[in-house]
Design a protein around this motif. Sequence first.
Motif, PDB file in Angstrom:
ATOM      1  N   GLY A 181       0.862  -1.181   0.000  1.00  0.00           N
ATOM      2  CA  GLY A 181       0.000   0.000   0.000  1.00  0.00           C
ATOM      3  C   GLY A 181       0.895   1.226   0.000  1.00  0.00           C
ATOM      4  N   SER A 241       0.790   5.456  -0.015  1.00  0.00           N
ATOM      5  CA  SER A 241       0.009   6.688   0.031  1.00  0.00           C
ATOM      6  C   SER A 241       0.170   7.426  -1.285  1.00  0.00           C
ATOM      7  CB  SER A 241       0.509   7.578   1.165  1.00  0.00           C
ATOM      8  OG  SER A 241       0.338   6.918   2.394  1.00  0.00           O
ATOM      9  N   VAL A 270      -0.054   6.800  -4.351  1.00  0.00           N
ATOM     10  CA  VAL A 270       0.213   6.136  -5.635  1.00  0.00           C
ATOM     11  C   VAL A 270      -0.253   4.685  -5.722  1.00  0.00           C
ATOM     12  CG1 VAL A 270       2.079   7.680  -6.342  1.00  0.00           C
ATOM     13  CG2 VAL A 270       2.625   5.663  -4.975  1.00  0.00           C
ATOM     14  N   ASN A 311      -4.552  -0.545   2.845  1.00  0.00           N
ATOM     15  CA  ASN A 311      -3.498  -0.230   3.809  1.00  0.00           C
ATOM     16  C   ASN A 311      -3.896   1.034   4.573  1.00  0.00           C
ATOM     17  OD1 ASN A 311      -1.099   1.566   4.505  1.00  0.00           O
ATOM     18  ND2 ASN A 311      -0.027  -0.343   4.085  1.00  0.00           N
ATOM     19  N   PRO A 331      -2.317   3.397   7.354  1.00  0.00           N
ATOM     20  CA  PRO A 331      -1.213   3.727   8.264  1.00  0.00           C
ATOM     21  C   PRO A 331      -1.780   4.264   9.576  1.00  0.00           C
ATOM     22  CG  PRO A 331      -1.015   4.922   6.161  1.00  0.00           C
ATOM     23  CD  PRO A 331      -2.395   4.320   6.211  1.00  0.00           C
ATOM     24  N   GLU A 381       9.386  -5.641   7.286  1.00  0.00           N
ATOM     25  CA  GLU A 381       9.875  -4.634   6.337  1.00  0.00           C
ATOM     26  C   GLU A 381      11.252  -4.141   6.764  1.00  0.00           C
ATOM     27  OE1 GLU A 381       7.489  -1.108   4.233  1.00  0.00           O
ATOM     28  OE2 GLU A 381       8.277  -0.569   6.189  1.00  0.00           O
ATOM     29  N   GLY A 396      10.934   1.586   0.619  1.00  0.00           N
ATOM     30  CA  GLY A 396      10.576   2.967   0.352  1.00  0.00           C
ATOM     31  C   GLY A 396       9.557   3.445   1.377  1.00  0.00           C
ATOM     32  N   ALA A 445       9.366  -7.550   2.972  1.00  0.00           N
ATOM     33  CA  ALA A 445       9.235  -6.305   2.206  1.00  0.00           C
ATOM     34  C   ALA A 445      10.506  -5.482   2.349  1.00  0.00           C
ATOM     35  CB  ALA A 445       8.050  -5.489   2.710  1.00  0.00           C
ATOM     36  N   GLY A 446      10.842  -4.773   1.273  1.00  0.00           N
ATOM     37  CA  GLY A 446      11.997  -3.875   1.321  1.00  0.00           C
ATOM     38  C   GLY A 446      13.061  -4.242   0.318  1.00  0.00           C
ATOM     39  N   GLY A 447      13.183  -3.442  -0.729  1.00  0.00           N
ATOM     40  CA  GLY A 447      14.259  -3.625  -1.709  1.00  0.00           C
ATOM     41  C   GLY A 447      14.034  -4.746  -2.705  1.00  0.00           C
ATOM     42  N   ILE A 448      12.844  -5.333  -2.713  1.00  0.00           N
ATOM     43  CA  ILE A 448      12.584  -6.433  -3.653  1.00  0.00           C
ATOM     44  C   ILE A 448      12.017  -5.818  -4.936  1.00  0.00           C
ATOM     45  CG2 ILE A 448      11.289  -8.565  -4.072  1.00  0.00           C
ATOM     46  CD1 ILE A 448      11.184  -8.851  -0.938  1.00  0.00           C
ATOM     47  N   GLN A 455       6.253  -8.529  -0.319  1.00  0.00           N
ATOM     48  CA  GLN A 455       5.482  -7.310  -0.584  1.00  0.00           C
ATOM     49  C   GLN A 455       6.399  -6.364  -1.357  1.00  0.00           C
ATOM     50  OE1 GLN A 455       2.570  -5.237   1.946  1.00  0.00           O
ATOM     51  NE2 GLN A 455       4.160  -3.719   2.357  1.00  0.00           N
ATOM     52  N   VAL A 456       5.917  -5.911  -2.506  1.00  0.00           N
ATOM     53  CA  VAL A 456       6.715  -5.064  -3.392  1.00  0.00           C
ATOM     54  C   VAL A 456       6.016  -3.722  -3.563  1.00  0.00           C
ATOM     55  CG1 VAL A 456       7.546  -4.840  -5.776  1.00  0.00           C
ATOM     56  CG2 VAL A 456       7.666  -7.066  -4.610  1.00  0.00           C
ATOM     57  N   PRO A 516       9.071   8.987  -2.251  1.00  0.00           N
ATOM     58  CA  PRO A 516       9.436   7.805  -1.474  1.00  0.00           C
ATOM     59  C   PRO A 516       9.793   6.649  -2.396  1.00  0.00           C
ATOM     60  CG  PRO A 516       7.386   8.762  -0.665  1.00  0.00           C
ATOM     61  CD  PRO A 516       7.711   9.446  -1.964  1.00  0.00           C
TER      62      PRO A 516
END
Length: 334
Positions: free
Chosen positions: A20, A22, A24, A70, A72, A145, A150, A178-181, A199-200, A286
Amino acid sequence: MGSAHLTSLLKITHPLLQGGMSWVSRFELAAAVSEAGGLGVIGAGGMEPEELRREIRSLRAQTTQTFGVNVPLLNVRPDGNAGIVEQLIDVVCEESVPVVVTGAGTPRRFTERLHGANALVLHVVPSVELAQKCEQAGVDVIIAESQEAGGHVSVKGLSSFSLIPQVVDAVDVPVVAAGGIADARGVAAALALGAAGVQVGTRFIATHECNAHPAFKQALLSASSESTAIYCRQAHASRALVTPAVKKLLEMESEGRTVDELIQFRGRGRAFEGCIEGNLDDGLLPSGSGAGLVQSTQTVAEVVAELTQGATRILGDLGKAISPPARGSGTDAK
Ligand SMILES: Cc1cc2nc3c(=O)[nH]c(=O)nc-3n(C[C@H](O)[C@H](O)[C@H](O)COP(=O)(O)O)c2cc1C
């Protein structure tokens, strides 16, 4: 907990979640990801409650597949006044959203209520300790994550290689990495580390279905390994492409400016300015540190196929590489 458990729990074909995001990740992107067999997720951050309701209904007009929202929890105040977050949670419950992803706050506050509305609850965490708290709070899936991600990141957070296996060992619920994939190698690596899925986020921005401004997409295509940085380390640290606004924030940090000054400069509108209006000077973009891997703008279906089929191939090849034919059984016999 393997990928099969995750896909059957979430009722998806591939163990691939679209993060998710924000501004985009609106219904067009989320619907396309769900149609392609992943979990599309509408990012409710920055939305008004009625806007979110319209997005959910528009998504449902495009796909009958499972999807998520999502929310936040960052806006939940210490005095317990959840404000807008409470209203967004009301909408996802009223609209019977099947999967709700929460993050940047305590999982305890809404999990029971969301379960009461028959939603599965996924919570994003940067550490083993928080993952365990999520499991105790009844969260169904944990999204681990790492610092490479991002958007908001934990400054105390670990990198994927150490975070994922330690979270996997610490909890019994499925763990999504999640993170950098940003390509198939990242997906394969996350699964090899024990994650049930991935999670991408950033990779999905450079798709035709994403509403991000073309200048943001182009900035991702031009990015290198050095193009992102973490800024505002003392106040809701975030990773983004290094734009003039990020340079200014980094400069202010090194000058020892106060948290209030940093927050005041960052403001609330800069991500919108960057992501939607394409203002690369004043705006924030981001982005995960895998931005340098994003090579072209494609359709969501192409990205999903590339990530999932590529990872399947890589994992198959690796299996063969580490299991050579037994000695004496063939060509290697002396
Ligand atoms: C533009 C952007 C906005 C994001 N907004 C949110 C958000 O509102 N809520 C959230 O939980 N995560 C948010 N994230 C994080 C993503 O959901 C996802 O976990 C992250 O992008 C994964 O790392 P990657 O970008 O390296 O793939 C955002 C990420 C990006 C790039």
